[in-house]
Design an enzyme around this catalytic site. Structure first.
Site, short mmCIF file in Angstrom:
data_model
loop_
_atom_site.label_atom_id
_atom_site.label_comp_id
_atom_site.label_asym_id
_atom_site.label_seq_id
_atom_site.Cartn_x
_atom_site.Cartn_y
_atom_site.Cartn_z
N LYS A 1 -9.96 1.65 -2.56
CA LYS A 1 -10.19 1.21 -1.19
C LYS A 1 -11.63 1.51 -0.77
O LYS A 1 -12.08 2.67 -0.79
CB LYS A 1 -9.20 1.92 -0.26
CG LYS A 1 -9.13 1.38 1.16
CD LYS A 1 -8.00 2.07 1.89
CE LYS A 1 -7.71 1.47 3.25
NZ LYS A 1 -6.54 2.13 3.89
N CYS B 1 -5.72 -2.90 2.68
CA CYS B 1 -5.51 -2.65 4.11
C CYS B 1 -6.78 -2.81 4.94
O CYS B 1 -7.17 -3.92 5.26
CB CYS B 1 -4.89 -1.27 4.30
SG CYS B 1 -4.01 -1.07 5.89
N GLU C 1 0.84 -1.20 0.00
CA GLU C 1 0.00 0.00 0.00
C GLU C 1 0.88 1.25 0.00
O GLU C 1 1.91 1.31 0.66
CB GLU C 1 -0.90 0.00 1.24
CG GLU C 1 -1.85 1.20 1.30
CD GLU C 1 -2.73 1.21 2.54
OE1 GLU C 1 -3.81 1.83 2.49
OE2 GLU C 1 -2.35 0.60 3.55
#
Length: 302
Positions: A133, A174, A63
């Protein structure tokens, strides 16, 4: 040989026999990330080629691999996808090395909005997938860490999967790892591998990084790969590191420490078939009582 009924959507599971010979060699590149974007991208390209030399067929980056992670950096380092320089570099590297590149994530600018975005590039340099995301990292642990991605970033609104080398692969970034419903949908769509570029911190990393990976893998009976930046103690946000690969039994197959390094391992499809046939929870689910429904967002604004 087990010839039980298929238990997933992907056409691979409709073939007999259940156990198939096949797999994919994956490299998880735990990069050191600094303030110089050009140097970060150059390092990523260099490691992609090194991974190829080690036999990797798919190379995954962490990331925010081209920029420091932090709300104050997102706008400064943001660029268009796929029109920006980082996308061009990843496309060229994938084509030159003839590998699939899961390009970690980078700050994406799209009109007035910013996203945390992962790109995937095929061995001809083509864009195979783009994941924004979905779940933004907004947490407050008193005296430990407070962070609010939503102060700067907009959330994505799509589940993202792609196919490479005969394996269907799901993507998250994440904080997406914490939401089992999202992973369940990707598994239901036939994924045998989930890849999460992530940057857990020194508070959540030791507590949850491996635990969550093992939970997703064991619950869904598939491979899970987590790719972190290397730890930089002087950074504003210190990443936990410890990139790892977990097998469909929920066991860590390989893991790194916190220094820059590359994890090279095989994704064995036979293990997926073995677990799913011996512990057939997918066929035993009570969809008459509960069901996770994937609602497709048909209204796209950009």
């Amino acid at each position: 040989m087990n010839t039980s009924s298929p238990d997933a959507v992907h056409p691979r599971f409709l073939k007999k026999p259940v156990f198939l010979v096949g797999g994919l060699k994956i490299a998880l590149v735990q990069l050191s990330v600094g303030p110089d974007k050009a140097k970060n991208v150059e390092a990523a390209v260099r490691e992609i080629h090194k991974a190829k030399e080690m036999g990797a067929q798919l190379v995954a980056l962490p990331e925010c691999f081209n920029a420091p992670y932090g709300t104050k950096y997102f706008s400064e380092y943001a660029e268009e996808v796929p029109g920006g320089g980082t996308s061009a570099a990843l496309s060229a590297a994938a084509a030159a090395a003839r590998v699939c590149v899961v390009g970690g994530s980078l700050p994406e600018r799209c009109g007035p909005r910013l996203y945390n975005t992962c790109t995937v590039w095929g061995p001809a340099g083509e864009l195979l997938a783009k994941h924004r995301k979905v779940h933004l990292f907004d947490i407050d642990i008193p005296d430990k860490i407070t962070f609010r991605e939503s102060d700067v970033l907009s959330p994505g609104d799509q589940i993202t999967t792609f196919e490479y080398g005969g394996i269907k692969i799901g993507l998250g970034i994440c904080y997406d790892l914490r939401f089992p419903e999202m992973a369940q949908i990707m598994a239901d769509q036939g994924c045998s591998l989930l890849v999460y570029p992530g940057a857990f911190n020194m508070t959540t990393g030791p507590r949850h990084w491996e635990v969550l990976a093992r939970a997703r893998a064991s619950d869904l009976q598939l491979w899970v790969a987590l790719v972190s930046p290397a730890r930089a103690a002087a950074a504003d946000y210190v990443a936990w590191g410890h990139s790892l690969l977990v097998d469909p039994w929920g066991q860590p197959a390989a893991t790194l420490g916190h220094e820059p390094d590359t994890l090279l391992a095989d994704i064995d499809l036979n293990t997926v078939e073995e677990v799913r046939s011996q512990i057939p929870v997918r066929r035993q689910k009570r969809n008459d009582i509960y069901e996770i429904v994937h609602k497709t967002n048909k209204c796209q604004t950009d």
